[in-house]
Scaffold this motif. Structure first.
Motif, PDB file in Angstrom:
ATOM      1  N   ILE A  80       8.569  16.698   3.716  1.00 44.74           N
ATOM      2  CA  ILE A  80       9.068  15.106   4.225  1.00 44.74           C
ATOM      3  C   ILE A  80       7.779  14.882   4.129  1.00 44.74           C
ATOM      4  O   ILE A  80       7.269  13.130   3.739  1.00 44.74           O
ATOM      5  CB  ILE A  80       9.889  15.311   4.472  1.00 44.74           C
ATOM      6  CG1 ILE A  80      11.676  15.687   4.153  1.00 44.74           C
ATOM      7  CG2 ILE A  80      10.407  13.323   4.709  1.00 44.74           C
ATOM      8  CD1 ILE A  80      12.589  15.726   4.552  1.00 44.74           C
ATOM      9  N   THR A  81       7.018  14.526   5.052  1.00 39.13           N
ATOM     10  CA  THR A  81       6.136  13.469   5.405  1.00 39.13           C
ATOM     11  C   THR A  81       4.637  13.143   4.748  1.00 39.13           C
ATOM     12  O   THR A  81       4.710  12.644   4.203  1.00 39.13           O
ATOM     13  CB  THR A  81       5.386  14.028   7.327  1.00 39.13           C
ATOM     14  OG1 THR A  81       6.773  14.183   8.256  1.00 39.13           O
ATOM     15  CG2 THR A  81       4.714  13.539   7.930  1.00 39.13           C
ATOM     16  N   VAL A  82       5.400  14.454   4.239  1.00 36.62           N
ATOM     17  CA  VAL A  82       3.760  15.063   2.980  1.00 36.62           C
ATOM     18  C   VAL A  82       3.798  14.283   1.935  1.00 36.62           C
ATOM     19  O   VAL A  82       3.084  13.234   1.607  1.00 36.62           O
ATOM     20  CB  VAL A  82       3.166  16.474   3.150  1.00 36.62           C
ATOM     21  CG1 VAL A  82       2.270  16.368   2.376  1.00 36.62           C
ATOM     22  CG2 VAL A  82       2.469  17.010   4.278  1.00 36.62           C
ATOM     23  N   VAL A  83       4.728  14.531   1.475  1.00 32.12           N
ATOM     24  CA  VAL A  83       5.144  13.565   0.468  1.00 32.12           C
ATOM     25  C   VAL A  83       5.353  12.166   0.221  1.00 32.12           C
ATOM     26  O   VAL A  83       5.293  11.120  -0.820  1.00 32.12           O
ATOM     27  CB  VAL A  83       7.187  14.502  -0.494  1.00 32.12           C
ATOM     28  CG1 VAL A  83       7.617  13.624  -1.161  1.00 32.12           C
ATOM     29  CG2 VAL A  83       6.882  16.015  -0.691  1.00 32.12           C
ATOM     30  N   TYR A  84       6.146  11.626   1.511  1.00 38.22           N
ATOM     31  CA  TYR A  84       6.154  10.158   1.646  1.00 38.22           C
ATOM     32  C   TYR A  84       4.761   9.564   1.873  1.00 38.22           C
ATOM     33  O   TYR A  84       4.498   8.400   1.414  1.00 38.22           O
ATOM     34  CB  TYR A  84       6.987   9.832   2.889  1.00 38.22           C
ATOM     35  CG  TYR A  84       7.162   8.513   3.182  1.00 38.22           C
ATOM     36  CD1 TYR A  84       7.674   7.740   2.554  1.00 38.22           C
ATOM     37  CD2 TYR A  84       6.164   8.222   4.379  1.00 38.22           C
ATOM     38  CE1 TYR A  84       8.274   6.777   2.871  1.00 38.22           C
ATOM     39  CE2 TYR A  84       6.497   6.690   4.549  1.00 38.22           C
ATOM     40  CZ  TYR A  84       6.916   5.850   3.830  1.00 38.22           C
ATOM     41  OH  TYR A  84       6.884   4.390   4.523  1.00 38.22           O
ATOM     42  N   VAL A  85       3.851  10.707   2.726  1.00 37.64           N
ATOM     43  CA  VAL A  85       2.269  10.259   2.657  1.00 37.64           C
ATOM     44  C   VAL A  85       2.320  10.305   1.236  1.00 37.64           C
ATOM     45  O   VAL A  85       1.165   8.823   0.994  1.00 37.64           O
ATOM     46  CB  VAL A  85       1.616  10.939   3.879  1.00 37.64           C
ATOM     47  CG1 VAL A  85       0.059  10.189   3.412  1.00 37.64           C
ATOM     48  CG2 VAL A  85       1.974  10.407   4.984  1.00 37.64           C
ATOM     49  N   ARG A  86       1.968  11.149   0.862  1.00 37.63           N
ATOM     50  CA  ARG A  86       1.386  11.697  -0.602  1.00 37.63           C
ATOM     51  C   ARG A  86       1.558   9.788  -1.545  1.00 37.63           C
ATOM     52  O   ARG A  86       0.943   9.213  -2.501  1.00 37.63           O
ATOM     53  CB  ARG A  86       1.265  12.782  -1.149  1.00 37.63           C
ATOM     54  CG  ARG A  86       0.702  13.766  -0.481  1.00 37.63           C
ATOM     55  CD  ARG A  86       0.770  14.929  -1.307  1.00 37.63           C
ATOM     56  NE  ARG A  86       0.098  14.745  -2.920  1.00 37.63           N
ATOM     57  CZ  ARG A  86       0.272  15.588  -3.632  1.00 37.63           C
ATOM     58  NH1 ARG A  86       1.185  16.591  -3.471  1.00 37.63           N
ATOM     59  NH2 ARG A  86      -0.484  15.601  -5.208  1.00 37.63           N
ATOM     60  N   ALA A  87       3.448   9.229  -1.841  1.00 34.94           N
ATOM     61  CA  ALA A  87       3.869   8.469  -2.502  1.00 34.94           C
ATOM     62  C   ALA A  87       2.750   7.026  -2.050  1.00 34.94           C
ATOM     63  O   ALA A  87       2.743   6.250  -3.013  1.00 34.94           O
ATOM     64  CB  ALA A  87       5.107   8.486  -2.392  1.00 34.94           C
ATOM     65  N   LEU A  88       2.803   6.694  -0.709  1.00 34.03           N
ATOM     66  CA  LEU A  88       2.406   5.513  -0.573  1.00 34.03           C
ATOM     67  C   LEU A  88       0.632   5.897  -0.786  1.00 34.03           C
ATOM     68  O   LEU A  88       0.832   4.870  -1.729  1.00 34.03           O
ATOM     69  CB  LEU A  88       2.323   5.452   1.123  1.00 34.03           C
ATOM     70  CG  LEU A  88       3.944   5.127   2.091  1.00 34.03           C
ATOM     71  CD1 LEU A  88       3.588   5.735   3.989  1.00 34.03           C
ATOM     72  CD2 LEU A  88       4.247   4.047   1.328  1.00 34.03           C
ATOM     73  N   SER A  89       0.442   7.128  -0.625  1.00 31.94           N
ATOM     74  CA  SER A  89      -1.364   7.490  -1.375  1.00 31.94           C
ATOM     75  C   SER A  89      -1.604   6.002  -2.560  1.00 31.94           C
ATOM     76  O   SER A  89      -2.058   5.517  -2.956  1.00 31.94           O
ATOM     77  CB  SER A  89      -2.090   8.064  -1.332  1.00 31.94           C
ATOM     78  OG  SER A  89      -2.245   8.260   0.657  1.00 31.94           O
ATOM     79  N   ARG A  90      -0.258   6.708  -3.037  1.00 31.38           N
ATOM     80  CA  ARG A  90      -0.222   6.498  -4.841  1.00 31.38           C
ATOM     81  C   ARG A  90       0.037   5.727  -4.956  1.00 31.38           C
ATOM     82  O   ARG A  90      -0.750   4.971  -6.510  1.00 31.38           O
ATOM     83  CB  ARG A  90       0.574   7.374  -5.383  1.00 31.38           C
ATOM     84  CG  ARG A  90      -0.517   8.739  -5.709  1.00 31.38           C
ATOM     85  CD  ARG A  90       0.753  10.055  -6.991  1.00 31.38           C
ATOM     86  NE  ARG A  90       1.935   9.582  -6.700  1.00 31.38           N
ATOM     87  CZ  ARG A  90       2.878  11.206  -5.937  1.00 31.38           C
ATOM     88  NH1 ARG A  90       2.144  11.922  -5.100  1.00 31.38           N
ATOM     89  NH2 ARG A  90       4.000  11.193  -5.697  1.00 31.38           N
ATOM     90  N   GLU A  91       1.090   4.704  -4.309  1.00 27.75           N
ATOM     91  CA  GLU A  91       1.427   2.886  -4.476  1.00 27.75           C
ATOM     92  C   GLU A  91       0.328   2.403  -3.992  1.00 27.75           C
ATOM     93  O   GLU A  91       0.010   1.716  -4.972  1.00 27.75           O
ATOM     94  CB  GLU A  91       2.884   3.038  -3.933  1.00 27.75           C
ATOM     95  CG  GLU A  91       2.856   1.595  -3.884  1.00 27.75           C
ATOM     96  CD  GLU A  91       4.398   1.639  -3.061  1.00 27.75           C
ATOM     97  OE1 GLU A  91       4.628   0.378  -3.226  1.00 27.75           O
ATOM     98  OE2 GLU A  91       4.635   2.671  -2.345  1.00 27.75           O
ATOM     99  N   LYS A  92      -0.595   2.492  -3.328  1.00 30.52           N
ATOM    100  CA  LYS A  92      -2.267   2.288  -2.567  1.00 30.52           C
ATOM    101  C   LYS A  92      -3.103   2.427  -3.559  1.00 30.52           C
ATOM    102  O   LYS A  92      -3.794   1.292  -3.640  1.00 30.52           O
ATOM    103  CB  LYS A  92      -2.459   3.000  -1.394  1.00 30.52           C
ATOM    104  CG  LYS A  92      -3.123   1.754  -1.031  1.00 30.52           C
ATOM    105  CD  LYS A  92      -3.634   2.934   0.954  1.00 30.52           C
ATOM    106  CE  LYS A  92      -4.787   1.011   1.230  1.00 30.52           C
ATOM    107  NZ  LYS A  92      -5.169   1.954   2.772  1.00 30.52           N
ATOM    108  N   ASP A  93      -3.247   3.851  -4.392  1.00 28.92           N
ATOM    109  CA  ASP A  93      -4.131   2.867  -5.445  1.00 28.92           C
ATOM    110  C   ASP A  93      -3.915   2.733  -6.681  1.00 28.92           C
ATOM    111  O   ASP A  93      -5.268   2.722  -7.631  1.00 28.92           O
ATOM    112  CB  ASP A  93      -4.649   4.719  -5.320  1.00 28.92           C
ATOM    113  CG  ASP A  93      -5.176   5.602  -4.365  1.00 28.92           C
ATOM    114  OD1 ASP A  93      -5.428   4.593  -3.635  1.00 28.92           O
ATOM    115  OD2 ASP A  93      -4.669   6.719  -4.045  1.00 28.92           O
ATOM    116  N   GLU A  94      -2.857   2.149  -6.744  1.00 28.94           N
ATOM    117  CA  GLU A  94      -2.615   1.604  -8.565  1.00 28.94           C
ATOM    118  C   GLU A  94      -3.063   0.034  -8.140  1.00 28.94           C
ATOM    119  O   GLU A  94      -2.852  -0.451  -7.671  1.00 28.94           O
ATOM    120  CB  GLU A  94      -0.621   2.356  -8.872  1.00 28.94           C
ATOM    121  CG  GLU A  94      -0.148   3.098  -8.967  1.00 28.94           C
ATOM    122  CD  GLU A  94       0.977   3.234  -8.794  1.00 28.94           C
ATOM    123  OE1 GLU A  94       1.895   2.163  -8.868  1.00 28.94           O
ATOM    124  OE2 GLU A  94       1.620   4.441  -8.998  1.00 28.94           O
TER     125      GLU A  94
END
Length: 322
Positions: A307-321
């Protein structure tokens, strides 16, 4: 004259730096690790070795006999097969763990954010008073807070039962808040949110102080309302703080133990209210099935990591957009 010309230094053969320079660079690279070595050693002893021990136990049929003899009885993945093949995990324990943690994380973030916004608007005196009061809730031990909530919802003498009885809404002797699965977890959610929101509130309030005043003032001049200013200015600016408190809340709320175990029926008398943490404890220390309990603990850790990895990856993708 030729004697007055500067002499050019010859580059080292093959373009490589001198050996002394390489040694100096290696020393500089190694120096931080040498400084961190004492702390890393302590972490290895206190964290990594117990974790490795739990993983090893999860592959064994380990009980009181093995504790007394010191023998190892490796059974491979049998513990994991038994747990994953048990309908009790999928119908009761896992839903209790996931939905309870999700509700606690969501409500803790909402309440903490609202309190942080309130602290931002208060004057200095009231801000100090409110901050002190909410920090008292955070400083209260989980055991003490749990017993306070048990007293509040006591079926006979609790504040809630007495008040509803006075209004003629319930019959205290026929109403037990701790036997029903939903009311049990509603009380546990109130307990966890009450204990966790001060940390979120103080952290987000500190992040709010970093927002330049020019941004909301410019938004007001442009005609933005409070809701627009919050979503378009406040949230993007303090997103890193939101990420930190969310990840920490997920970690804390998925491994809640005392708030469930200490409530009536939470220690195993009522199996409908068990979560992964309490189930692992009961299997290990109440039934002396340490291998099974360790396997449950490993599954809880893997679920939390996923769950933590999925959340962090979602934040990273949102930041890169863009």
């Amino acid at each position: 004259m030729a004697a007055d010309r500067p002499v050019k230094a010859r580059p080292p053969r093959g373009g490589r730096a001198p050996r002394s320079a390489r040694r100096a660079a290696a020393g500089r690279a190694l120096r931080p690790w040498l400084l961190l070595a004492p702390a890393l050693t302590v972490l290895a002893v206190l964290l990594f070795w117990p974790l490795a021990r739990v993983v090893l136990l999860s592959f064994q049929d380990y009980g009181l006999r093995q504790i007394n003899t010191g023998e190892s009885n490796y059974t491979g993945l049998d513990n994991y097969r038994d747990i994953l093949g048990d309908s009790f995990l999928w119908k009761t324990v896992l839903p209790n763990t996931v939905f309870f943690a999700g509700a606690c994380v969501g409500l803790t973030l909402v309440v903490g954010t609202l309190v942080a916004l309130l602290l931002q608007r208060l004057g200095r005196v009231w801000r100090v008073i409110c901050s002190t009061v909410i920090m008292m809730a955070w400083a209260m031990p989980a055991v003490t807070g749990t017993y306070v909530w048990i007293w509040i919802f006591d079926p006979l003498d609790g504040v809630v039962s007495s008040g509803l009885d006075g209004l003629g809404l319930i019959e205290p002797r026929e109403t037990n808040w701790f036997t029903d699965r939903w009311s049990f977890y509603a009380i546990a959610t109130l307990n966890v949110v009450h204990h966790g929101f001060p940390f979120v509130a103080i952290t987000l309030y500190a992040a709010l102080l970093t927002i330049p005043r020019e941004l909301p003032e410019a938004a007001v001049c442009d005609g933005a309302g409070p809701w627009q200013r919050f979503w378009l200015i406040t949230v993007p600016t303090i997103r890193p703080a939101f990420a930190v408190v969310t990840i920490l809340s997920i970690i804390w709320d998925f491994k809640v133990f005392a708030q469930i175990y200490l409530m009536p029926g939470g220690a195993g008398a009522n199996e409908d209210v068990l979560n992964l943490g309490v189930w692992s404890y009961i299997q290990s220390f109440s039934r002396n099935e340490y291998g099974t309990g360790s396997a449950i603990a490993v599954l809880l850790t893997l679920l939390l990591l996923a769950i933590t990895v999925v959340y962090v990856r979602a934040l990273s993708r949102e930041k890169d957009e863009p």
